[in-house]
Design a protein around this motif. Structure first.
Motif, PDB file in Angstrom:
ATOM      1  N   CYS A 103       0.835  -1.191   0.000  1.00  0.00           N
ATOM      2  CA  CYS A 103       0.000   0.000   0.000  1.00  0.00           C
ATOM      3  C   CYS A 103       0.871   1.243   0.000  1.00  0.00           C
ATOM      4  O   CYS A 103       2.013   1.222   0.466  1.00  0.00           O
ATOM      5  N   GLN A 162      -6.195   4.647  11.398  1.00  0.00           N
ATOM      6  CA  GLN A 162      -6.315   4.030  10.072  1.00  0.00           C
ATOM      7  C   GLN A 162      -4.953   3.876   9.413  1.00  0.00           C
ATOM      8  O   GLN A 162      -4.657   2.845   8.793  1.00  0.00           O
ATOM      9  N   TRP A 163      -4.092   4.892   9.532  1.00  0.00           N
ATOM     10  CA  TRP A 163      -2.759   4.875   8.932  1.00  0.00           C
ATOM     11  C   TRP A 163      -1.898   3.789   9.567  1.00  0.00           C
ATOM     12  O   TRP A 163      -1.223   3.022   8.865  1.00  0.00           O
ATOM     13  N   LYS A 215      -2.732   0.248   8.517  1.00  0.00           N
ATOM     14  CA  LYS A 215      -2.115  -0.140   7.250  1.00  0.00           C
ATOM     15  C   LYS A 215      -0.671  -0.591   7.467  1.00  0.00           C
ATOM     16  O   LYS A 215      -0.220  -1.589   6.928  1.00  0.00           O
ATOM     17  N   LYS A 264      -2.114  -0.674  -3.273  1.00  0.00           N
ATOM     18  CA  LYS A 264      -3.294   0.157  -3.077  1.00  0.00           C
ATOM     19  C   LYS A 264      -2.843   1.530  -2.605  1.00  0.00           C
ATOM     20  O   LYS A 264      -1.991   1.644  -1.720  1.00  0.00           O
ATOM     21  N   TYR A 319      -3.588   4.717  -0.585  1.00  0.00           N
ATOM     22  CA  TYR A 319      -4.452   5.221   0.481  1.00  0.00           C
ATOM     23  C   TYR A 319      -4.196   6.690   0.791  1.00  0.00           C
ATOM     24  O   TYR A 319      -4.685   7.200   1.792  1.00  0.00           O
ATOM     25  N   ALA A 367      -7.559   8.389   0.663  1.00  0.00           N
ATOM     26  CA  ALA A 367      -8.546   7.767   1.554  1.00  0.00           C
ATOM     27  C   ALA A 367      -8.319   8.187   2.998  1.00  0.00           C
ATOM     28  O   ALA A 367      -9.277   8.354   3.763  1.00  0.00           O
ATOM     29  N   ASP A 390     -12.877   3.573   2.428  1.00  0.00           N
ATOM     30  CA  ASP A 390     -11.815   2.592   2.660  1.00  0.00           C
ATOM     31  C   ASP A 390     -12.455   1.321   3.209  1.00  0.00           C
ATOM     32  O   ASP A 390     -12.660   1.191   4.417  1.00  0.00           O
TER      33      ASP A 390
END
Length: 210
Positions: free
Chosen positions: A3, A14-15, A18, A156, A158, A161, A170
């Motif tokens: 990603c 969220q970060w 990932k 991906k 992000y 997002a 997401d």
């Protein structure tokens, strides 16, 4: 899965999810974009959500590695006081305070380097041990990270997002409630700075990310 992420200042949950789950490339060639997580984070206070923004010198349009941090407004002192006020009563603030405080005492010249140091310390405190960073070269990669060549065709993206104001959908991220200091007043607030998760959940924070 690979990603693509942007650099962040105490980035959102969220970060870090990932970074915990995927092989990630932190884009070191992108242009700086204002009003994003590249130089701001969101915390929960008694008044609700508060944004903490690292001021930068007037160099919009520059590459992210060339963005210089400004000393305008005594922001380090203000950010640290805001964190103490917001999380001083959280279960784990005192436990982690000595690890976080130096980021508001030492001066970094470049935002990119500042964010790298933050990322490394947060991964250490969260016990994210097996994360890997993909990059185009090794000179910006901390020594504790493995590196390999980024392949955009198998990744991906992000970067849009994960955005504080206008996030894109997401499907790989579903915020789960956890204890927050002001939850009775404001309800659960999802996807705040990783500091919110760390100060409230301590060593159980990693269970939220995996």
């Amino acid at each position: 899965m690979d990603c693509l992420l942007s650099t962040t200042y105490f980035g959102p949950i969220q970060w870090y999810q990932k970074l915990c789950r995927f092989d990630c490339f932190i884009d070191d060639n992108e242009r700086f974009v204002k009003q994003t997580y590249r130089n701001r984070c969101l915390i929960a206070t008694t008044q609700g959500i508060q944004a903490l923004t690292v001021p930068i010198e007037k160099n919009e349009g520059y590459g992210i590695k060339d963005i210089r941090i400004s000393d305008h407004g005594n922001w380090r002192h203000l950010h640290w006081n805001a964190l103490k006020s917001a999380y001083g009563e959280s279960p784990f603030f005192d436990y982690y305070a000595d690890d976080i405080r130096p980021f508001f005492e030492k001066k970094w010249k470049y935002l990119w380097n500042f964010n790298w140091e933050i990322m490394g310390k947060m991964c250490e405190l969260l016990q994210i041990e097996d994360y890997r960073l993909k990059t185009q070269d090794n000179k910006h990669v901390p020594n504790n990270l493995q590196s390999s060549i980024f392949n955009p065709q198998s990744s991906k993206d992000y970067r849009q997002a994960i955005h504080p104001k206008h996030p894109l959908p997401d499907p790989d991220f579903s915020p789960k409630p956890y204890y927050q200091v002001y939850q009775q007043k404001h309800g659960f607030i999802p996807n705040l700075s990783i500091l919110d998760l760390l100060f409230n959940m301590g060593n159980e924070a990693i269970l939220y990310l995996v």
